[in-house]
Design an enzyme around this catalytic site. Structure first.
Site, PDB file in Angstrom:
ATOM      1  N   LYS A  13       0.834  -1.214   0.000  1.00 15.11           N
ATOM      2  CA  LYS A  13       0.000   0.000   0.000  1.00 15.11           C
ATOM      3  C   LYS A  13       0.869   1.264   0.000  1.00 15.11           C
ATOM      4  CE  LYS A  13      -2.024  -1.104   3.879  1.00 15.11           C
ATOM      5  NZ  LYS A  13      -1.341  -2.381   4.143  1.00 15.11           N
ATOM      6  N   ARG A  88      -9.174   1.138   8.692  1.00 15.39           N
ATOM      7  CA  ARG A  88      -8.782  -0.248   8.984  1.00 15.39           C
ATOM      8  C   ARG A  88      -9.894  -0.980   9.718  1.00 15.39           C
ATOM      9  NH1 ARG A  88      -2.811   0.610   9.011  1.00 15.39           N
ATOM     10  NH2 ARG A  88      -1.810  -1.418   8.914  1.00 15.39           N
ATOM     11  N   ARG A 127      11.624  -6.135   4.587  1.00 19.14           N
ATOM     12  CA  ARG A 127      11.328  -4.698   4.545  1.00 19.14           C
ATOM     13  C   ARG A 127      12.317  -3.908   5.401  1.00 19.14           C
ATOM     14  NH1 ARG A 127       5.430  -2.183   5.347  1.00 19.14           N
ATOM     15  NH2 ARG A 127       5.391  -3.317   7.329  1.00 19.14           N
ATOM     16  N   ARG A 160      11.518  -2.352  11.003  1.00 19.74           N
ATOM     17  CA  ARG A 160      10.475  -1.821  11.878  1.00 19.74           C
ATOM     18  C   ARG A 160      10.230  -2.753  13.065  1.00 19.74           C
ATOM     19  NH1 ARG A 160       5.366   0.030   8.264  1.00 19.74           N
ATOM     20  NH2 ARG A 160       4.306  -1.116   9.904  1.00 19.74           N
ATOM     21  N   ARG A 171      -0.523  -9.281  13.193  1.00 17.20           N
ATOM     22  CA  ARG A 171      -1.085  -8.213  12.350  1.00 17.20           C
ATOM     23  C   ARG A 171      -1.933  -8.798  11.227  1.00 17.20           C
ATOM     24  NH1 ARG A 171       3.976  -5.057  10.615  1.00 17.20           N
ATOM     25  NH2 ARG A 171       2.510  -3.633   9.651  1.00 17.20           N
TER      26      ARG A 171
HETATM   27  P1  ADP Z   1       2.267  -1.811   3.222  1.00 16.75           P
HETATM   28  O1  ADP Z   1       2.316  -0.311   3.134  1.00 16.75           O
HETATM   29  O2  ADP Z   1       1.046  -2.397   2.568  1.00 16.75           O
HETATM   30  O3  ADP Z   1       2.478  -2.333   4.632  1.00 16.75           O
HETATM   31  P2  ADP Z   1       4.836  -1.721   1.832  1.00 16.75           P
HETATM   32  O4  ADP Z   1       4.535  -0.808   0.694  1.00 16.75           O
HETATM   33  O5  ADP Z   1       5.650  -1.175   2.956  1.00 16.75           O
HETATM   34  O6  ADP Z   1       3.487  -2.403   2.395  1.00 16.75           O
HETATM   35  O7  ADP Z   1       5.549  -3.034   1.232  1.00 16.75           O
HETATM   36  C1  ADP Z   1       5.988  -4.098   2.086  1.00 16.75           C
HETATM   37  C2  ADP Z   1       7.339  -4.630   1.600  1.00 16.75           C
HETATM   38  O8  ADP Z   1       7.178  -5.307   0.366  1.00 16.75           O
HETATM   39  C3  ADP Z   1       8.372  -3.535   1.361  1.00 16.75           C
HETATM   40  O9  ADP Z   1       9.651  -4.036   1.742  1.00 16.75           O
HETATM   41  C4  ADP Z   1       8.290  -3.283  -0.149  1.00 16.75           C
HETATM   42  O10 ADP Z   1       9.523  -2.812  -0.661  1.00 16.75           O
HETATM   43  C5  ADP Z   1       7.933  -4.670  -0.672  1.00 16.75           C
HETATM   44  N1  ADP Z   1       7.042  -4.642  -1.849  1.00 16.75           N
HETATM   45  C6  ADP Z   1       5.990  -3.800  -2.082  1.00 16.75           C
HETATM   46  N2  ADP Z   1       5.388  -4.088  -3.249  1.00 16.75           N
HETATM   47  C7  ADP Z   1       6.045  -5.161  -3.767  1.00 16.75           C
HETATM   48  C8  ADP Z   1       5.903  -5.955  -4.972  1.00 16.75           C
HETATM   49  N3  ADP Z   1       4.933  -5.696  -5.875  1.00 16.75           N
HETATM   50  N4  ADP Z   1       6.759  -6.981  -5.140  1.00 16.75           N
HETATM   51  C9  ADP Z   1       7.730  -7.260  -4.237  1.00 16.75           C
HETATM   52  N5  ADP Z   1       7.932  -6.559  -3.098  1.00 16.75           N
HETATM   53  C10 ADP Z   1       7.112  -5.519  -2.860  1.00 16.75           C
HETATM   54  P1  AMP Z   2       1.171   0.576   8.868  1.00 17.14           P
HETATM   55  O1  AMP Z   2       2.336   1.513   8.780  1.00 17.14           O
HETATM   56  O2  AMP Z   2       0.003   1.011   8.044  1.00 17.14           O
HETATM   57  O3  AMP Z   2       1.564  -0.866   8.633  1.00 17.14           O
HETATM   58  O4  AMP Z   2       0.656   0.660  10.378  1.00 17.14           O
HETATM   59  C1  AMP Z   2       1.492   0.258  11.466  1.00 17.14           C
HETATM   60  C2  AMP Z   2       0.654   0.114  12.735  1.00 17.14           C
HETATM   61  O5  AMP Z   2       0.060   1.392  13.075  1.00 17.14           O
HETATM   62  C3  AMP Z   2      -0.545  -0.840  12.644  1.00 17.14           C
HETATM   63  O6  AMP Z   2      -0.176  -2.205  12.862  1.00 17.14           O
HETATM   64  C4  AMP Z   2      -1.450  -0.284  13.748  1.00 17.14           C
HETATM   65  O7  AMP Z   2      -0.995  -0.665  15.037  1.00 17.14           O
HETATM   66  C5  AMP Z   2      -1.231   1.225  13.616  1.00 17.14           C
HETATM   67  N1  AMP Z   2      -2.217   1.834  12.676  1.00 17.14           N
HETATM   68  C6  AMP Z   2      -1.958   2.422  11.484  1.00 17.14           C
HETATM   69  N2  AMP Z   2      -3.094   2.860  10.912  1.00 17.14           N
HETATM   70  C7  AMP Z   2      -4.109   2.519  11.748  1.00 17.14           C
HETATM   71  C8  AMP Z   2      -5.506   2.659  11.719  1.00 17.14           C
HETATM   72  N3  AMP Z   2      -6.135   3.238  10.670  1.00 17.14           N
HETATM   73  N4  AMP Z   2      -6.246   2.198  12.772  1.00 17.14           N
HETATM   74  C9  AMP Z   2      -5.643   1.603  13.808  1.00 17.14           C
HETATM   75  N5  AMP Z   2      -4.315   1.414  13.906  1.00 17.14           N
HETATM   76  C10 AMP Z   2      -3.539   1.863  12.892  1.00 17.14           C
END
Ligand code: ADP
Ligand code: AMP
Length: 213
Positions: A13, A88, A127, A160, A171
């Protein structure tokens, strides 16, 4: 253009939201980034949010909804925004709809990035995030130019706290219980578009651009 990114944690995302924000000239609003910035700055909100985030739980809706509603009313959101990690829960989606309804507005697109759970676990293990600007990398699929260093700001890349395997599992469970029902919510609203998130970063983005036009 008002866009919601849906998908499991690690579906991509944030990665796609940054590209969308750049292409369409709209702000990228990530609640996770907002909470992490508050943790870094030692604010009261940060202290409260950290308790939940470290466990892989959701931060309560009371701490989340007002924050987003205030943010989308700022001037830079006049032409739209891309929400990443919000809503969420169903109550969060209802709070967002209610806030927009006051201005006779509705969301335009909900993009669901579909990735199976076993794939997610592999992604999260690789990541890396910049401690300074929050940019995200992957050690295999999206590596930085220099190992451990952010391409954008030169900040240090770290794992992270909530990307540990046991927290990732928690999660994912929380996602299936509380967030996945939003897929139906936005399908019923007629704005859901699903994309195959197992493709390369660029192919996922091309699919999204086809949807957004
Ligand atoms: P989210 O915001 O949904 O938690 P991220 O954008 O941080 O996810 O992506 C999670 C991990 O996967 C990151 O390390 C990112 O670089 C990697 N990633 C994202 N999209 C892809 C893809 N299409 N193919 C492979 N790896 C990806
Ligand atoms: P993210 O960076 O989107 O993966 O979010 C990291 C963490 O932040 C999540 O696992 C939740 O603990 C918290 N968080 C982020 N967005 C929300 C939301 N909309 N509602 C509740 N918790 C959130």
């Amino acid at each position: 253009m008002k866009i919601i990114m849906l998908g499991a944690p690690g579906a991509g995302k944030g990665t796609q939201a940054i590209k969308i924000a750049e292409k369409y000239g709209i702000p990228h609003i990530s609640t996770g980034d907002i909470f992490r910035a508050n943790i870094k700055n030692g604010t009261e909100l940060g202290k409260k949010a950290k308790e939940y985030m470290d466990k892989g739980a959701l931060v309560p809706d009371e701490l989340t909804c007002d924050l987003v509603v205030d943010r989308i009313h700022q001037d830079d959101c006049a032409n739209g925004f891309v929400l990443d990690g919000f809503p969420r829960t169903i109550p969060q989606a209802e709070a967002l709809d209610a806030a927009l309804q006051k201005d006779n507005e509705t969301m335009d697109f909900a993009i669901d990035i579909e990735v199976p759970d076993d794939n997610i676990v592999k992604r999260m293990g690789g990541r890396r995030a910049c401690v300074n600007c929050g940019a995200t990398y992957h050690i295999v699929s999206a590596p930085p130019k220099a190992e451990g260093v952010c391409d954008h700001c030169g900040g240090k890349l770290t794992i992270r706290d909530d990307d540990k395997p046991e927290t990732v599992q928690k999660r994912l469970t929380v996602y299936h219980d509380q967030t996945q029902p939003l897929i139906d919510y936005y399908r019923k609203a007629g704005i859901l578009h699903s994309v195959d998130g197992t493709q390369s970063l660029d192919d996922v983005f091309s699919e999204i651009v086809k949807v957004l036009g």
